[in-house]
Design an enzyme around this catalytic site. Structure first.
Site, PDB file in Angstrom:
ATOM      1  N   SER A 199       0.856  -1.188   0.000  1.00 48.34           N
ATOM      2  CA  SER A 199       0.000   0.000   0.000  1.00 48.34           C
ATOM      3  C   SER A 199       0.887   1.232   0.000  1.00 48.34           C
ATOM      4  O   SER A 199       2.076   1.163   0.365  1.00 48.34           O
ATOM      5  CB  SER A 199      -0.881  -0.006   1.263  1.00 48.34           C
ATOM      6  OG  SER A 199      -1.527   1.233   1.449  1.00 48.34           O
ATOM      7  N   TYR A 232      -2.732   0.269  10.497  1.00 50.71           N
ATOM      8  CA  TYR A 232      -2.636  -0.325   9.165  1.00 50.71           C
ATOM      9  C   TYR A 232      -1.257  -0.087   8.572  1.00 50.71           C
ATOM     10  O   TYR A 232      -0.639  -1.007   8.021  1.00 50.71           O
ATOM     11  CB  TYR A 232      -3.716   0.293   8.273  1.00 50.71           C
ATOM     12  CG  TYR A 232      -3.730  -0.204   6.849  1.00 50.71           C
ATOM     13  CD1 TYR A 232      -4.208  -1.470   6.539  1.00 50.71           C
ATOM     14  CD2 TYR A 232      -3.282   0.610   5.802  1.00 50.71           C
ATOM     15  CE1 TYR A 232      -4.241  -1.922   5.230  1.00 50.71           C
ATOM     16  CE2 TYR A 232      -3.310   0.170   4.492  1.00 50.71           C
ATOM     17  CZ  TYR A 232      -3.790  -1.092   4.206  1.00 50.71           C
ATOM     18  OH  TYR A 232      -3.815  -1.528   2.908  1.00 50.71           O
TER      19      TYR A 232
END
Length: 238
Positions: free
Chosen positions: A141, A154
């Site tokens: 990501s 995250y």
């Protein structure tokens, strides 16, 4: 006249095998579609029911239903896999919020799904990957490169995933290991995230899942004299 059996002794071309986790929908399903023409597919999800739509769409694929954090079940599931050319780690969770509001359970669940389960599945499949001089692709990501407010838990899991990829690349020199860092993708998960942020959802603001899937395919198809280590994709504002 040519002998009708002339081709009987020709070598049989066997398609390479790819395992894609989180393949029931969204980016995982898009990756499956991209690899289907060239690979025998093992498509992972938590349940067989979740895989039914993509397996109906890609009837040549085989389901790989297993909860990736149930490590005994994962070990049983990988036993038949003797050779694996491509392993795409796509499954994961995005549980967002500030560090002040985070909990031990949130940290544990996120790290378990996004990092520990990835490491264990890879470890169990190393013999099969080594047999094929295989390729491990990790869907990371933008949060694995930079942590923003509200994304701390995250991002920590994705920074860890990048470190795992770097270490694996250094240790397993016969394998290729690619970290892909996409920006936000137009998926059901993204809709949930945007709803949680209290914003209107505009698909044009995000990368198409098919675009990121094409990047995965391009990495896998890169000639063997090159090692695509990291790929970063960002949406173009429209």
């Amino acid at each position: 006249m040519a002998n009708s059996d002339a081709t009987s002794n020709d070598p049989v071309t066997v398609q390479p095998t790819a395992l894609v986790t989180g393949a029931s929908r969204g980016l995982g399903a898009a990756i499956a579609r991209e690899l289907a023409p060239t690979h025998r597919l093992l498509l992972g999800a938590r349940t067989s029911q979740a895989l039914e739509p993509i397996l109906s769409e890609l009837p040549g694929a085989t389901g790989f239903p297993v909860e990736l954090t149930d490590y005994e079940a994962v070990a049983r599931a990988v036993e038949p896999v003797e050779r694996l050319d491509v392993l795409v780690h796509n499954a994961g969770v995005a549980d967002l919020g500030t560090i002040a509001d985070s909990s031990v359970a949130q940290w544990r669940n996120t790290l378990e799904a996004n990092l520990i389960a990835v490491a264990e599945l890879t470890r169990l499949l190393l013999p099969a990957l080594r047999a094929a001089n295989g390729h491990v692709v990790l869907i990371n990501s933008g949060a694995g490169l930079r942590a923003n407010a509200g994304w701390g838990v995250y991002a920590a899991s994705k920074f860890g995933l990048r470190a795992f990829a770097d270490a694996l690349r250094s240790e397993e020199t016969g394998l290729r290991v690619t970290s892909i860092h996409p920006g936000r993708i137009d998926t059901d998960m993204q809709r949930e995230i945007v709803a949680g942020e209290g914003r209107d959802y505009r698909p044009r603001d995000f990368l198409a899942a098919s675009t990121v899937a094409r990047a995965v395919r391009n990495a896998v198809e890169t000639p063997r004299d090159a090692h695509p280590t990291e790929i970063v994709l960002r949406p173009i504002p429209r």
